[in-house]
Write a protein that holds these residues in place. Structure first.
Motif, PDB file in Angstrom:
ATOM      1  N   LEU A   1       0.827  -1.217   0.000  1.00 57.59           N
ATOM      2  CA  LEU A   1       0.000   0.000   0.000  1.00 57.59           C
ATOM      3  C   LEU A   1       0.859   1.264   0.000  1.00 57.59           C
ATOM      4  O   LEU A   1       0.520   2.252  -0.653  1.00 57.59           O
ATOM      5  N   ILE A   2       1.981   1.236   0.725  1.00 53.93           N
ATOM      6  CA  ILE A   2       2.890   2.394   0.723  1.00 53.93           C
ATOM      7  C   ILE A   2       3.447   2.620  -0.681  1.00 53.93           C
ATOM      8  O   ILE A   2       3.464   3.756  -1.190  1.00 53.93           O
ATOM      9  N   VAL A   3       3.890   1.537  -1.330  1.00 57.43           N
ATOM     10  CA  VAL A   3       4.442   1.635  -2.688  1.00 57.43           C
ATOM     11  C   VAL A   3       3.381   2.151  -3.664  1.00 57.43           C
ATOM     12  O   VAL A   3       3.656   3.044  -4.490  1.00 57.43           O
ATOM     13  N   ILE A   4       2.154   1.642  -3.573  1.00 60.18           N
ATOM     14  CA  ILE A   4       1.063   2.077  -4.472  1.00 60.18           C
ATOM     15  C   ILE A   4       0.778   3.561  -4.285  1.00 60.18           C
ATOM     16  O   ILE A   4       0.620   4.306  -5.265  1.00 60.18           O
ATOM     17  N   ASN A   5       0.723   4.010  -3.030  1.00 62.17           N
ATOM     18  CA  ASN A   5       0.455   5.431  -2.768  1.00 62.17           C
ATOM     19  C   ASN A   5       1.552   6.325  -3.335  1.00 62.17           C
ATOM     20  O   ASN A   5       1.266   7.392  -3.898  1.00 62.17           O
ATOM     21  N   ILE A   6       2.811   5.898  -3.202  1.00 64.37           N
ATOM     22  CA  ILE A   6       3.921   6.701  -3.746  1.00 64.37           C
ATOM     23  C   ILE A   6       3.836   6.747  -5.273  1.00 64.37           C
ATOM     24  O   ILE A   6       4.036   7.808  -5.879  1.00 64.37           O
ATOM     25  N   ILE A   7       3.513   5.615  -5.902  1.00 63.20           N
ATOM     26  CA  ILE A   7       3.381   5.565  -7.361  1.00 63.20           C
ATOM     27  C   ILE A   7       2.250   6.481  -7.833  1.00 63.20           C
ATOM     28  O   ILE A   7       2.386   7.230  -8.815  1.00 63.20           O
TER      29      ILE A   7
ATOM     30  N   GLU B   1      -8.035   8.557   1.173  1.00 64.32           N
ATOM     31  CA  GLU B   1      -7.548   8.674   2.547  1.00 64.32           C
ATOM     32  C   GLU B   1      -7.946   7.477   3.397  1.00 64.32           C
ATOM     33  O   GLU B   1      -7.238   7.108   4.340  1.00 64.32           O
ATOM     34  N   ALA B   2      -9.095   6.876   3.064  1.00 60.20           N
ATOM     35  CA  ALA B   2      -9.561   5.722   3.845  1.00 60.20           C
ATOM     36  C   ALA B   2      -8.573   4.557   3.745  1.00 60.20           C
ATOM     37  O   ALA B   2      -8.380   3.810   4.715  1.00 60.20           O
ATOM     38  N   ILE B   3      -7.918   4.428   2.577  1.00 62.54           N
ATOM     39  CA  ILE B   3      -6.925   3.361   2.403  1.00 62.54           C
ATOM     40  C   ILE B   3      -5.714   3.637   3.293  1.00 62.54           C
ATOM     41  O   ILE B   3      -5.184   2.732   3.936  1.00 62.54           O
ATOM     42  N   VAL B   4      -5.312   4.911   3.332  1.00 63.06           N
ATOM     43  CA  VAL B   4      -4.195   5.304   4.186  1.00 63.06           C
ATOM     44  C   VAL B   4      -4.552   5.050   5.654  1.00 63.06           C
ATOM     45  O   VAL B   4      -3.737   4.579   6.449  1.00 63.06           O
ATOM     46  N   MET B   5      -5.806   5.360   5.985  1.00 64.58           N
ATOM     47  CA  MET B   5      -6.284   5.131   7.349  1.00 64.58           C
ATOM     48  C   MET B   5      -6.189   3.644   7.710  1.00 64.58           C
ATOM     49  O   MET B   5      -5.677   3.272   8.778  1.00 64.58           O
ATOM     50  N   ALA B   6      -6.648   2.780   6.810  1.00 67.17           N
ATOM     51  CA  ALA B   6      -6.602   1.332   7.050  1.00 67.17           C
ATOM     52  C   ALA B   6      -5.162   0.850   7.204  1.00 67.17           C
ATOM     53  O   ALA B   6      -4.844   0.051   8.092  1.00 67.17           O
ATOM     54  N   LEU B   7      -4.287   1.366   6.319  1.00 63.97           N
ATOM     55  CA  LEU B   7      -2.862   1.026   6.364  1.00 63.97           C
ATOM     56  C   LEU B   7      -2.267   1.413   7.709  1.00 63.97           C
ATOM     57  O   LEU B   7      -1.545   0.645   8.345  1.00 63.97           O
ATOM     58  N   TRP B   8      -2.602   2.618   8.159  1.00 63.06           N
ATOM     59  CA  TRP B   8      -2.013   3.140   9.384  1.00 63.06           C
ATOM     60  C   TRP B   8      -2.556   2.427  10.618  1.00 63.06           C
ATOM     61  O   TRP B   8      -1.806   2.146  11.554  1.00 63.06           O
ATOM     62  N   VAL B   9      -3.840   2.136  10.635  1.00 62.04           N
ATOM     63  CA  VAL B   9      -4.431   1.431  11.779  1.00 62.04           C
ATOM     64  C   VAL B   9      -3.794   0.052  11.937  1.00 62.04           C
ATOM     65  O   VAL B   9      -3.487  -0.383  13.053  1.00 62.04           O
TER      66      VAL B   9
ATOM     67  N   ILE C   1       9.280   7.966   1.731  1.00 61.87           N
ATOM     68  CA  ILE C   1       8.109   8.760   2.126  1.00 61.87           C
ATOM     69  C   ILE C   1       8.486  10.231   2.207  1.00 61.87           C
ATOM     70  O   ILE C   1       7.747  11.106   1.735  1.00 61.87           O
ATOM     71  N   ASN C   2       9.660  10.533   2.779  1.00 60.12           N
ATOM     72  CA  ASN C   2      10.116  11.929   2.855  1.00 60.12           C
ATOM     73  C   ASN C   2      10.324  12.530   1.463  1.00 60.12           C
ATOM     74  O   ASN C   2       9.996  13.691   1.220  1.00 60.12           O
ATOM     75  N   ILE C   3      10.884  11.719   0.552  1.00 59.97           N
ATOM     76  CA  ILE C   3      11.073  12.189  -0.829  1.00 59.97           C
ATOM     77  C   ILE C   3       9.729  12.487  -1.482  1.00 59.97           C
ATOM     78  O   ILE C   3       9.533  13.540  -2.104  1.00 59.97           O
TER      79      ILE C   3
END
Length: 369
Positions: free
Chosen positions: A155-161, A267-275, A231-233
Motif C-alpha cells: 500500500l505504501i508503494v502504491i500510494n507513492i506511485i 484517505e480511507a486506504i491510508v487510514m486502514a494502512l495506518w491502523v 516517504i520523505n522524498i
C-alpha cells in the motif's frame, strides 16, 4: 521461561518494521522538514545508525545471556537491587511510550475521520484489540506481522506511485545547500524511533533460529530507513517548502492523488494502512511491557496482568498530553533524548559492565588454574 511460544528471525524482523514506521510516517516528516528543509530525505539515513547500533547491542547482550530478556539479565549484570531499578526504568518507559502511541493514534483518527467519537472510546478500542493479541502470545503476534507487513509495504508503494503525477523533483534542490548539518539536525528526531529496536531484547530469547536474528534485525533497520526516506522524498516532491506547516504531511500529500477524476479521496486506504501498523506497534510494545513486568515481579505467567496493564496504558494515553500540539512539541523536542538515553545509553552501559565482569571472571579462573 514465562513465554512458551517461538518465532522465526524473519517474524521478529517483520514485527519490528511496523513497530517503528507506524507512528514515524505521520509526525516525523514535518518535524524533520523543520530542521532539514529540502534535505529531509537524507535524515533517515543518518538516523538509521542508531538503529544498527541498538540491534548490535541487543544481540551482543543476548549472546551473553541467551535465555533471558533485558529485564532479567539486568539483575545478573548489576546485582538484584540495581537490576530491579533499571528494570523498573525500562517498564515505566514502555508504559509511558505505549500511552503516547495510543494517544497519537486517537488524535489522528478523531481529528481526521471520527470527528464526533469520544477520544477515549477510539483509544480504548485499540487497547482492547491489542490485549487479545498479546494474550495469545508471541507466536500469534509474529504471524500477524507476517500477514500485515506485506500489505502495508504494498500500500505504501502504491500510494507513492499514485503521487508521481503531482511530484516536482525541483523541490529537492539545491541538495546540501548549507552542508550536512541541516540533515543531521533533522535526523535527531527519527533517531528516537530507531532506538525502539531495543524491543528485540524482549523477543530474542523466543527466536527459534537465533543465528539469523542479527541479520533480520539489520534487514528491518534497512527496510525502515528506506521506507522513511522514500516517504520523505514523496512528501517533499509534492508539498515542497511548505512541508513543515502540515501536522501530517504524508497524509496531506495523499489527498493530492487524483487519477482521471476517478481514483481520488483514498484517505480511507491510508487510514486502514495506518491502523494496521499501529495495531502491530501497540501489540509489540504491550507484549514487551507485560512480559517484562511479569519477569520483574517473578510471576509464573504474564496473562493475568494483561487487562490491568491495558487500563494503565489507557490512563497514560489520556494523561500524556493536554492536546495534539503539546504532544507534537514533546515528540519534536525532548522526546528523542529521553528515548535514546533509555533505549541506547542504558543497554550500552549494561553491555560494557557485562563484558568487564566476564573478562574479570576469566582472569580469576586463569589465575586459579
Amino acid at each position: 521461561m514465562i513465554e512458551k511460544g517461538k518465532i522465526s528471525a524473519a517474524q521478529m524482523g517483520m514485527m519490528m518494521y511496523p513497530t517503528i514506521i507506524a507512528t514515524a510516517i505521520l509526525l516525523v516528516p514535518a518535524i524533520t522538514a523543520r530542521h532539514a528543509k529540502q534535505d529531509m530525505w537524507l535524515s533517515p539515513l543518518w538516523a538509521s545508525l542508531i538503529g544498527f547500533l541498538t540491534v548490535h547491542i541487543a544481540v551482543r547482550l543476548h549472546q551473553l545471556y541467551p535465555e533471558k530478556t533485558i529485564i532479567e539479565y539486568s539483575e545478573d549484570i548489576l546485582g538484584k537491587f540495581l537490576g530491579k531499578v533499571i528494570g523498573l526504568i525500562f517498564l515505566f518507559y514502555y508504559l509511558n511510550a505505549n500511552g503516547i502511541i495510543i494517544r497519537e493514534y486517537g488524535e489522528f483518527v478523531v481529528g481526521n475521520f471520527l470527528f464526533y467519537t469520544p477520544l477515549v472510546v477510539v483509544m480504548g478500542s485499540m487497547v482492547l484489540a491489542c490485549s487479545f493479541a498479546v494474550r495469545s502470545g508471541v507466536e500469534v503476534i509474529g504471524r500477524l506481522a507476517q500477514m500485515i507487513v506485506p500489505i502495508v509495504i504494498i500500500l505504501i508503494v502504491i500510494n507513492i506511485i499514485l503521487l508521481i503525477p503531482d511530484m516536482e523533483a525541483v523541490n529537492m534542490f539545491p541538495i546540501m545547500e548549507k552542508g550536512i548539518m541541516p540533515s543531521l539536525k533533522g535526523s535527531i528526531i527519527p533517531q528516537g524511533w530507531f532506538s525502539e529496536f531495543l524491543l528485540t531484547a524482549f523477543l530474542l530469547p523466543y527466536v527459534a533460529d537465533r543465528n539469523k536474528a542479527k541479520r533480520w534485525g539489520m534487514i528491518a533497520v534497512i527496510a525502515v530507513m528506506l521506507t522513511l526516506s522514500f516517504i520523505n522524498i514523496a512528501v517533499l516532491f509534492v508539498l515542497g517548502g511548505i512541508t513543515d506547516r502540515f501536522t501530517y504531511p504524508a497524509f496531506s500529500a495523499v489527498r493530492y492523488i487524483s487519477i482521471a477524476d476517478f481514483l481520488e479521496h483514498i484517505e480511507a486506504i491510508v487510514m486502514a494502512l495506518w491502523v494496521a501498523g499501529v495495531f502491530m506497534k501497540v501489540a509489540v510494545f504491550y507484549y514487551a511491557l507485560v512480559l517484562g513486568t511479569a519477569q520483574w515481579l517473578n510471576l509464573e505467567d504474564y496473562r493475568p496482568i494483561i487487562f490491568p496493564m491495558g487500563f494503565l496504558i489507557l490512563l497514560f494515553a489520556v494523561w500524556s498530553a493536554p492536546s495534539l500540539m503539546e504532544l507534537a512539541h514533546h515528540l519534536g523536542s525532548t522526546s528523542p533524548f529521553y528515548r535514546i538515553s533509555i533505549q541506547v545509553g542504558i543497554p550500552l552501559l549494561l553491555l560494557f559492565i557485562a563484558k568487564w565482569r566476564k573478562r574479570a571472571n576469566n582472569q580469576k579462573l586463569t589465575q586459579q588454574g
